[in-house]
Write a protein that holds these residues in place. Structure first.
Motif, PDB file in Angstrom:
ATOM      1  N   ALA A  88       8.584   6.520  -5.642  1.00 31.25           N
ATOM      2  CA  ALA A  88       7.943   6.938  -4.388  1.00 31.25           C
ATOM      3  C   ALA A  88       6.585   7.570  -4.650  1.00 31.25           C
ATOM      4  CB  ALA A  88       8.847   7.913  -3.646  1.00 31.25           C
ATOM      5  N   TRP A  89       6.520   8.476  -5.612  1.00 38.60           N
ATOM      6  CA  TRP A  89       5.239   9.136  -5.898  1.00 38.60           C
ATOM      7  C   TRP A  89       4.192   8.134  -6.376  1.00 38.60           C
ATOM      8  CZ3 TRP A  89       8.021  13.730  -8.703  1.00 38.60           C
ATOM      9  CH2 TRP A  89       8.366  14.688  -7.747  1.00 38.60           C
ATOM     10  N   LEU A  90       4.569   7.272  -7.324  1.00 39.20           N
ATOM     11  CA  LEU A  90       3.610   6.277  -7.813  1.00 39.20           C
ATOM     12  C   LEU A  90       3.333   5.221  -6.755  1.00 39.20           C
ATOM     13  CD1 LEU A  90       1.907   5.146 -10.123  1.00 39.20           C
ATOM     14  CD2 LEU A  90       3.921   3.869 -10.892  1.00 39.20           C
ATOM     15  N   GLY A  91       4.392   4.767  -6.070  1.00 44.91           N
ATOM     16  CA  GLY A  91       4.218   3.733  -5.065  1.00 44.91           C
ATOM     17  C   GLY A  91       3.333   4.167  -3.921  1.00 44.91           C
ATOM     18  N   ILE A 142       9.669   2.122   0.065  1.00 41.39           N
ATOM     19  CA  ILE A 142       9.646   2.911   1.300  1.00 41.39           C
ATOM     20  C   ILE A 142       8.214   3.169   1.798  1.00 41.39           C
ATOM     21  CG2 ILE A 142      10.171   5.158   2.314  1.00 41.39           C
ATOM     22  CD1 ILE A 142      12.614   3.458   2.152  1.00 41.39           C
ATOM     23  N   PRO A 143       7.271   3.652   0.961  1.00 40.85           N
ATOM     24  CA  PRO A 143       5.912   3.885   1.473  1.00 40.85           C
ATOM     25  C   PRO A 143       5.249   2.627   2.007  1.00 40.85           C
ATOM     26  CG  PRO A 143       6.221   4.988  -0.635  1.00 40.85           C
ATOM     27  CD  PRO A 143       7.414   4.105  -0.442  1.00 40.85           C
ATOM     28  N   VAL A 144       5.421   1.505   1.286  1.00 43.13           N
ATOM     29  CA  VAL A 144       4.740   0.286   1.730  1.00 43.13           C
ATOM     30  C   VAL A 144       5.389  -0.281   2.983  1.00 43.13           C
ATOM     31  CG1 VAL A 144       6.071  -1.301   0.261  1.00 43.13           C
ATOM     32  CG2 VAL A 144       3.781  -1.924   0.964  1.00 43.13           C
ATOM     33  N   ALA A 145       6.719  -0.233   3.066  1.00 43.38           N
ATOM     34  CA  ALA A 145       7.401  -0.763   4.246  1.00 43.38           C
ATOM     35  C   ALA A 145       7.041   0.053   5.480  1.00 43.38           C
ATOM     36  CB  ALA A 145       8.911  -0.763   4.023  1.00 43.38           C
ATOM     37  N   MET A 146       7.029   1.373   5.362  1.00 42.28           N
ATOM     38  CA  MET A 146       6.708   2.219   6.503  1.00 42.28           C
ATOM     39  C   MET A 146       5.242   2.074   6.900  1.00 42.28           C
ATOM     40  SD  MET A 146       9.665   3.264   7.113  1.00 42.28           S
ATOM     41  CE  MET A 146       9.177   4.156   8.590  1.00 42.28           C
ATOM     42  N   ALA A 147       4.366   1.863   5.921  1.00 42.31           N
ATOM     43  CA  ALA A 147       2.954   1.636   6.238  1.00 42.31           C
ATOM     44  C   ALA A 147       2.788   0.340   7.022  1.00 42.31           C
ATOM     45  CB  ALA A 147       2.124   1.593   4.951  1.00 42.31           C
ATOM     46  N   TYR A 407      -0.327  11.047   9.505  1.00 45.21           N
ATOM     47  CA  TYR A 407      -1.501  10.863   8.644  1.00 45.21           C
ATOM     48  C   TYR A 407      -2.278   9.617   9.042  1.00 45.21           C
ATOM     49  CZ  TYR A 407       1.508  13.874   5.796  1.00 45.21           C
ATOM     50  OH  TYR A 407       2.334  14.883   5.359  1.00 45.21           O
ATOM     51  N   PRO A 408      -3.598   9.604   8.800  1.00 41.91           N
ATOM     52  CA  PRO A 408      -4.396   8.403   9.042  1.00 41.91           C
ATOM     53  C   PRO A 408      -4.133   7.345   7.983  1.00 41.91           C
ATOM     54  CG  PRO A 408      -5.747  10.123   8.061  1.00 41.91           C
ATOM     55  CD  PRO A 408      -4.417  10.750   8.348  1.00 41.91           C
ATOM     56  N   THR A 409      -4.683   6.148   8.211  1.00 46.07           N
ATOM     57  CA  THR A 409      -4.465   5.009   7.309  1.00 46.07           C
ATOM     58  C   THR A 409      -4.833   5.339   5.874  1.00 46.07           C
ATOM     59  OG1 THR A 409      -4.903   3.449   9.114  1.00 46.07           O
ATOM     60  CG2 THR A 409      -5.124   2.619   6.870  1.00 46.07           C
ATOM     61  N   SER A 410      -5.915   6.060   5.676  1.00 45.23           N
ATOM     62  CA  SER A 410      -6.426   6.315   4.333  1.00 45.23           C
ATOM     63  C   SER A 410      -5.473   7.111   3.457  1.00 45.23           C
ATOM     64  CB  SER A 410      -7.767   7.053   4.417  1.00 45.23           C
ATOM     65  OG  SER A 410      -7.603   8.307   5.068  1.00 45.23           O
ATOM     66  N   MET A 411      -4.558   7.871   4.060  1.00 43.13           N
ATOM     67  CA  MET A 411      -3.654   8.696   3.266  1.00 43.13           C
ATOM     68  C   MET A 411      -2.192   8.511   3.658  1.00 43.13           C
ATOM     69  SD  MET A 411      -4.901  12.321   4.984  1.00 43.13           S
ATOM     70  CE  MET A 411      -3.757  13.377   4.114  1.00 43.13           C
ATOM     71  N   ARG A 412      -1.903   7.478   4.456  1.00 39.17           N
ATOM     72  CA  ARG A 412      -0.530   7.278   4.922  1.00 39.17           C
ATOM     73  C   ARG A 412       0.418   6.982   3.760  1.00 39.17           C
ATOM     74  NH1 ARG A 412      -1.345   4.129   9.133  1.00 39.17           N
ATOM     75  NH2 ARG A 412      -1.101   5.882  10.585  1.00 39.17           N
ATOM     76  N   GLY A 413       0.030   6.085   2.876  1.00 36.66           N
ATOM     77  CA  GLY A 413       0.901   5.742   1.753  1.00 36.66           C
ATOM     78  C   GLY A 413       1.186   6.939   0.869  1.00 36.66           C
TER      79      GLY A 413
END
Length: 477
Positions: A88-91, A142-147, A407-413
């Motif tokens: 999650a942290w790296l992804g 999880i980060p990419v799917a939610m983004a 969060y905005p797009t730039s920091m959502r992931g």
């Protein structure tokens, strides 16, 4: 720019990254490819849940097969969550730096390799390694799917960001139900003498949907237009809008002259932004909500077969059947309700109601203890169902909204990845300690688990923050 509906024949001029996000947020851009991307993202969530659940039933056989004690069993179950912490942290970091598409494709390969590796593991050490690798893929996904869910959805109305980020919850419970369906099918297909192999076939089957997603990716999957525009690449964003939405997007001659973003190396600055004055309270609240929901959920969901076997005191088939029914009747239904009410009720009220219901259910289970009469057995099963319903419709559905839409797009992931990494710490603790605590405390373990929803409820009452319907990109500008 205008938010009026567009057709493929009408040129839509884009001059800035804000124009791209407004086009998506307004709902003016609609396309079948965009809907398929949302479904593929939910397919990644499906894989996450399936892989995390696949050993819930088989842990008893694994303990016997590899001669493991409570601590060894805890290590097997917790290894996937440990991997998810780092994934999650790296992804999350890579999702913002490399883009959503590349990370999504990479984590599908993790799912295939790790599922097959677990299925043929000759000993506990190899199993722990591949479960760790599987968790790394889960954490990245999880980060990419939610983004994807947030950035291929409109801001309000049907198919909104709030409802689609909440959609991860029923997708999760459909996957856990599917896992129990696979277990039940294998239970009847395999001879009784080979039922100890159920867990191997169940885990290995997780490679199948990952391969399917990899096969269809070329036709439908694409980068997020909001991310491409945020990087300064308006031409690429326009191309994605044309391909995924069928919108004749054209970069205007007077568009902002912004070169593709070159970001400095080192991820600590990206994570530090989460604690900027504007985002600090959101980050901390999302973190506590996530910890509260995941500790309680992991203890109940992955301990469900053990809990039900203790309550019913009957055979394996009844345990599998009861687990499946609880997931379908209570959890999936709750998840669908969470989607339905996401826009009208909001994430904050739904999460408060969910945590409160969970707390009551866990206290009731602790008071019931180990029932000897049928009426109390049914009451205990109903309380388990109430917990799962509240989880799926409340904190389970909406804690992702707090982590994704604040969060905005730039920091959502990065925001989602940080949240998930911390949340996975809680998951690891619950997965490791539940076998130990349940052995030592029996049904008294419910008193300990009840602390989790109490913690989440306290975090919500301290600050009323509603992420659903909030345009973080507009607020940033």
């Amino acid at each position: 720019m205008s938010a009026q509906p567009v057709t493929e024949r009408e040129p839509v001029l884009i001059r800035s990254a804000r124009d791209v996000t407004e086009l998506v947020n307004s709902g003016a851009a609609r396309g079948s490819h965009a809907r398929m991307i949302v479904l593929l993202a939910l397919g990644g969530i499906f894989l996450d849940a399936y892989d995390l659940t696949s050993l819930a039933y088989g842990i008893t056989d694994i303990r016997e097969q590899f001669q493991l004690g409570p601590a060894g069993a805890g290590a097997v179950t917790a290894s996937i969550s440990v991997g998810a912490i780092f994934g999650a942290w790296l992804g999350g970091y890579l999702v913002d730096r490399l883009g959503r598409y590349r990370v999504f494709m990479a984590d599908m390969l993790f799912f295939v390799v790790s599922a097959l590796g677990c299925a043929v593991a000759p000993n506990a050490e190899v199993l722990v390694f591949f479960r760790f690798l599987m968790g790394f893929g889960v954490g990245m996904d999880i980060p990419v799917a939610m983004a994807f869910l947030a950035e291929f959805s409109r801001l309000r109305g049907r198919g909104s960001k709030g409802s689609r980020t909440a959609a991860w919850s029923p997708a999760w419970y459909v996957a856990t139900s599917a896992c129990y369906v696979v277990i039940m099918a294998l239970y009847f297909l395999l001879p009784d003498a080979h039922h100890d192999l159920l867990w191997r076939f169940t885990v290995g089957f997780g490679a199948v949907p990952a391969v399917v997603i990899l096969l269809v990716r070329k036709k439908y999957m694409n980068e997020s237009p909001s991310w491409a525009a945020d990087q300064g690449d308006l031409e690429r964003a326009a191309h994605i809008l044309r391909r995924s939405y069928g919108v004749n997007a054209v970069v205007a001659d007077d568009a902002e002259a912004k070169a593709p973003r070159t970001r400095q190396a080192g991820g600590l600055r990206d994570f530090a932004r989460l604690f900027h004055r504007r985002y600090r309270s959101r980050t901390l609240q999302a973190m506590v909500i996530g910890l509260g929901q995941t500790f309680g959920y992991n203890a109940i969901a992955y301990g469900l077969p053990i809990i039900i076997a203790s309550l019913l005191g009957q055979g394996a088939l009844n345990t599998i059947s009861a687990s499946l029914v609880l997931n379908l009747v209570f959890a999936v239904t709750g998840g669908l309700l969470g989607i339905r009410l996401a826009n009208s009720a909001g994430a904050w009220p739904m999460t408060v109601a969910g945590f409160a219901t969970q707390f009551v259910a866990l206290v009731a289970l602790a008071l019931i203890g180990k029932p000897s009469e049928t009426a109390w057995v049914l009451a205990a099963l109903f309380m388990l169902g109430a917990f799962m319903f509240a989880q799926a419709s409340g904190p389970g559905a909406h804690f992702m909204s707090f982590a994704s839409l604040s969060y905005p797009t730039s920091m959502r992931g990065t925001g989602i990845g940080f949240n998930q990494g911390v949340v996975r710490v809680g998951a690891t603790l619950s997965l490791f300690f539940f076998p130990v605590l349940s052995s030592a405390l029996a049904t008294g373990v419910f008193w300990v688990i009840a602390l989790a929803p109490a913690m989440g409820l306290a975090a919500l009452l301290v600050k009323r923050w509603e992420p659903v319907g909030y345009d973080a990109d507009a607020a940033q500008g």
